[in-house]
Design a protein around this motif. Structure first.
Motif, PDB file in Angstrom:
ATOM      1  N   SER A   1       0.853  -1.185   0.000  1.00  0.00           N
ATOM      2  CA  SER A   1       0.000   0.000   0.000  1.00  0.00           C
ATOM      3  C   SER A   1       0.893   1.241   0.000  1.00  0.00           C
ATOM      4  N   ASP A   2       0.308   2.397  -0.264  1.00  0.00           N
ATOM      5  CA  ASP A   2       1.071   3.647  -0.230  1.00  0.00           C
ATOM      6  C   ASP A   2       1.682   3.869   1.145  1.00  0.00           C
ATOM      7  N   ALA A   3       0.923   3.577   2.198  1.00  0.00           N
ATOM      8  CA  ALA A   3       1.434   3.761   3.564  1.00  0.00           C
ATOM      9  C   ALA A   3       2.635   2.855   3.826  1.00  0.00           C
ATOM     10  N   GLU A   4       2.588   1.612   3.324  1.00  0.00           N
ATOM     11  CA  GLU A   4       3.713   0.699   3.512  1.00  0.00           C
ATOM     12  C   GLU A   4       4.943   1.171   2.747  1.00  0.00           C
ATOM     13  N   ILE A   5       4.735   1.696   1.566  1.00  0.00           N
ATOM     14  CA  ILE A   5       5.857   2.213   0.781  1.00  0.00           C
ATOM     15  C   ILE A   5       6.488   3.412   1.485  1.00  0.00           C
ATOM     16  N   ILE A   6       5.676   4.279   2.033  1.00  0.00           N
ATOM     17  CA  ILE A   6       6.199   5.437   2.773  1.00  0.00           C
ATOM     18  C   ILE A   6       7.007   4.969   3.976  1.00  0.00           C
ATOM     19  N   GLN A   7       6.487   3.977   4.717  1.00  0.00           N
ATOM     20  CA  GLN A   7       7.213   3.449   5.868  1.00  0.00           C
ATOM     21  C   GLN A   7       8.541   2.834   5.455  1.00  0.00           C
ATOM     22  N   LEU A   8       8.559   2.129   4.325  1.00  0.00           N
ATOM     23  CA  LEU A   8       9.812   1.557   3.833  1.00  0.00           C
ATOM     24  C   LEU A   8      10.817   2.651   3.496  1.00  0.00           C
ATOM     25  N   ARG A   9      10.347   3.704   2.870  1.00  0.00           N
ATOM     26  CA  ARG A   9      11.242   4.822   2.542  1.00  0.00           C
ATOM     27  C   ARG A   9      11.832   5.424   3.807  1.00  0.00           C
TER      28      ARG A   9
END
Length: 117
Positions: free
Chosen positions: A41-49
């Motif tokens: 999800s977008d939230a997971e991608i942001i957290q990974l970044r």
């Protein structure tokens, strides 16, 4: 770095999945596209970044205290990151080697100017 050390580092790179599309488990799972993994999800991608940025800064902090020999070893390893003889060079792998060199340069600058941001 000795030739044996370089060969060992490159071997570990391949064993750990650095040169394989599905990582080290490729031999066990011939087709990683068959795995039932939902897209991030977008939230997971942001957290990974965020986590990658944090990890980069932690590594930079550690490298700023590394010895000159350790920094030189990282540069040597970066020079030897290349695709297998039968593989096409992948831009991300080549870029990763460049990033390793940049980390060493940044660590050296941080050693010279420890209060700089």
């Amino acid at each position: 770095m000795s030739e044996t050390g370089k060969a060992g580092a490159l071997s570990r790179w391949e064993d750990e999945g650095g040169a394989l599309p599905c990582g080290p488990q490729e031999a066990l799972a011939a087709d990683c596209e068959k795995w039932d993994i939902p897209p991030l999800s977008d939230a997971e991608i942001i957290q990974l970044r965020i986590r990658v940025i944090a990890l980069e800064n932690m590594v930079l902090g550690l490298l700023s205290k590394a010895s000159a020999d350790q920094l030189a070893a990282i540069e040597e390893i970066a020079e030897f990151i290349s695709p297998r003889a039968d593989a096409k060079p992948h831009p991300l792998t080549l870029h990763a080697a460049t990033q390793m060199e940049h980390f060493v340069e940044r660590a050296r600058r941080l050693r010279e100017h420890p209060t700089a941001d």
